[in-house]
Design a protein around this motif. Sequence first.
Motif, PDB file in Angstrom:
ATOM      1  N   UNK A  80       0.852  -1.184   0.000  1.00 24.14           N
ATOM      2  CA  UNK A  80       0.000   0.000   0.000  1.00 24.14           C
ATOM      3  C   UNK A  80       0.890   1.237   0.000  1.00 24.14           C
ATOM      4  N   UNK A  81       0.530   2.223  -0.808  1.00 18.98           N
ATOM      5  CA  UNK A  81       1.315   3.451  -0.856  1.00 18.98           C
ATOM      6  C   UNK A  81       1.200   4.196   0.469  1.00 18.98           C
ATOM      7  N   UNK A  82       2.195   5.019   0.747  1.00 14.98           N
ATOM      8  CA  UNK A  82       2.184   5.858   1.944  1.00 14.98           C
ATOM      9  C   UNK A  82       1.681   7.242   1.569  1.00 14.98           C
ATOM     10  N   UNK A  83       0.758   7.756   2.359  1.00 14.61           N
ATOM     11  CA  UNK A  83       0.255   9.115   2.179  1.00 14.61           C
ATOM     12  C   UNK A  83       0.478   9.846   3.499  1.00 14.61           C
ATOM     13  N   UNK A 139      -1.861  14.987   3.758  1.00 13.60           N
ATOM     14  CA  UNK A 139      -2.436  14.790   2.418  1.00 13.60           C
ATOM     15  C   UNK A 139      -3.662  13.873   2.422  1.00 13.60           C
ATOM     16  N   UNK A 140      -3.971  13.257   3.546  1.00 15.54           N
ATOM     17  CA  UNK A 140      -5.052  12.271   3.592  1.00 15.54           C
ATOM     18  C   UNK A 140      -6.448  12.831   3.332  1.00 15.54           C
ATOM     19  N   UNK A 146      -7.331  14.529   0.870  1.00 11.25           N
ATOM     20  CA  UNK A 146      -7.581  14.503  -0.578  1.00 11.25           C
ATOM     21  C   UNK A 146      -6.827  13.406  -1.316  1.00 11.25           C
ATOM     22  N   UNK A 147      -6.126  12.529  -0.591  1.00 12.90           N
ATOM     23  CA  UNK A 147      -5.424  11.408  -1.209  1.00 12.90           C
ATOM     24  C   UNK A 147      -5.466  10.219  -0.256  1.00 12.90           C
ATOM     25  N   UNK A 148      -5.771   9.056  -0.766  1.00 12.73           N
ATOM     26  CA  UNK A 148      -5.856   7.849   0.050  1.00 12.73           C
ATOM     27  C   UNK A 148      -4.775   6.851  -0.367  1.00 12.73           C
ATOM     28  N   UNK A 149      -4.288   6.031   0.577  1.00 15.93           N
ATOM     29  CA  UNK A 149      -3.350   4.967   0.200  1.00 15.93           C
ATOM     30  C   UNK A 149      -4.016   4.042  -0.817  1.00 15.93           C
ATOM     31  N   UNK A 150      -3.196   3.493  -1.703  1.00 19.58           N
ATOM     32  CA  UNK A 150      -3.731   2.582  -2.718  1.00 19.58           C
ATOM     33  C   UNK A 150      -2.767   1.416  -2.897  1.00 19.58           C
TER      34      UNK A 150
END
Length: 93
Positions: free
Chosen positions: A27-30, A34-35, A37-41
């Motif tokens: 899983x990517x780190x955010x 930034x969370x 407007x951006x979520x781990x994927x």
Amino acid sequence: MTMATDHQRAGHAAAAPFRIGERVTGMTYVPPENRPFEQPRPFEGDVVQIGSGYAGVDAGDAYVWARLDDGTECQALIADTKPTAPETPEASR
């Protein structure tokens, strides 16, 4: 700026659960800021960097960077990343 010595780099490399060029998934780190407007994927890619390369910088969170199939890179926590299973000859049939 303080540069890591070869001895320090070797110590970090020995502790890493995978090597440069190895295929990994996770899983990517955010970052927390930034969370909203951006979520781990989930991702799969090849390891291009483990840690920052500077002694003590990754002490709290050890990071890995992976190059994705589309040529972009992502950052992940080593704890959230694992090597992919090697493909067996039977699986490719």
